[in-house]
Design an enzyme around this catalytic site. Sequence first.
Site, PDB file in Angstrom:
ATOM      1  N   HIS A  81     -80.935  60.483 -22.160  1.00 21.18           N
ATOM      2  CA  HIS A  81     -81.798  61.264 -23.059  1.00 21.18           C
ATOM      3  C   HIS A  81     -81.359  62.727 -23.120  1.00 21.18           C
ATOM      4  CE1 HIS A  81     -84.177  57.698 -22.083  1.00 21.18           C
ATOM      5  NE2 HIS A  81     -84.711  57.852 -23.275  1.00 21.18           N
ATOM      6  N   ASP A  87     -80.809  59.613 -26.405  1.00 26.28           N
ATOM      7  CA  ASP A  87     -81.948  59.423 -27.306  1.00 26.28           C
ATOM      8  C   ASP A  87     -82.854  60.653 -27.377  1.00 26.28           C
ATOM      9  OD1 ASP A  87     -80.956  56.869 -27.459  1.00 26.28           O
ATOM     10  OD2 ASP A  87     -82.828  55.877 -26.915  1.00 26.28           O
ATOM     11  N   ASP A  88     -83.607  60.707 -28.454  1.00 21.99           N
ATOM     12  CA  ASP A  88     -84.792  61.573 -28.634  1.00 21.99           C
ATOM     13  C   ASP A  88     -84.510  62.976 -29.181  1.00 21.99           C
ATOM     14  OD1 ASP A  88     -85.958  59.378 -27.510  1.00 21.99           O
ATOM     15  OD2 ASP A  88     -86.713  60.380 -25.712  1.00 21.99           O
TER      16      ASP A  88
HETATM   17 ZN    ZN Z   1     -86.642  57.451 -27.127  1.00 18.06          ZN
END
Ligand code: ZN
Length: 351
Positions: free
Chosen positions: A306, A162-163
């Site tokens: 992440h 993610d991100d």
């Molecule tokens: Zn996130």
Amino acid sequence: MWWAGVAWRDGDFEVAVVDDAGDEVVPATIFAGRHAPALIELLRGYSGKAQGGLATVIESTNGMLDGHLLAAGLTVYRADPPALPQRPVLGSVPGRDLACCGALNRDALHHLTVSSGALAGRVDEFLDQIARSARVERELIDSGQCIERGSGTVPEVAITFDDGPHPIFTPEVLDLLARYQVRATFFCVGLNLNAYPELAGRAADEGHLVGNHTWSHPYLPDLTRDQLLGQIDATSAAMTRAVGRSTTLVRPPYGSRTPEALSWLAGHGMTTVLWDIDAHDWATPGTDAIVTEVARATDGSVILMHDAGGDRTQTIEALPRILEHLLERDYRFVTIDQLTRHPVTGPAAAG
Ligand code: ZN
């Protein structure tokens, strides 16, 4: 003391700086999304220059920078909607309002640390909202519009990052996935996707799936329906520009949700993707701890990791061990659409 307010907009950030009286000390500066590293360097410079130091204030709708600001040694606070003026549909309040909130309404702020995460001071409320969402979530899981994990009937797992995209960590993750011939799903933040389309393009070209992680990584309970769907649509458009098509898979930032937000997303044709294994790499607990968390994966697990949102050195160090361990257990790595066997691809871009 100086207070820097960092605002986000449709494709860039704005930094405003005021003193303790709320008076501007330097003119506001705009940074394209791609120049976030320069924004952090500017704040580090102010931090060395300001008598009494510098504190940076971001909104609860900005989960893109806090981890990177903290990793750079800066002091970071979060301001929440009750203390701020109204926001536009796609954007935060101006940087000046955030900086002044720090200077003149300090009690309204929450101090952030890497280990506290971006929701410091609101974790009980966050958990209450998740509990309140359980019934709607169950209904959406039953109808295939929410996924927490696969069926668990075959030895496969879906690893998700993610991100991102992030200019340093995303290529490192992609290199490792290529080395082990593993496919993953990247839930990208729209503003980052817009800033680094070539990195999302590389992920897609190498067989990975790109999903929607909203435009600015907001705490979802703070958004109206229009604000939430505006974030989804802007990110879908950036995804189409970057990889030629969008997906209907959305991961809510922090896993934050309300019954209303889940229903708005489902009504908008989106499938909400949660997880059952959290690597906790966002809290930088150490490489061994990350490896241990992911070792709990079972058939059908969705693993949350992440590739941005802070210093991901530990994630990069843990990843080869994680992949080797799961490969030794004969797991097949699949993307989220393969895990669920649901069609999730939106219409191909025209031209
Ligand atoms: Zn996130």
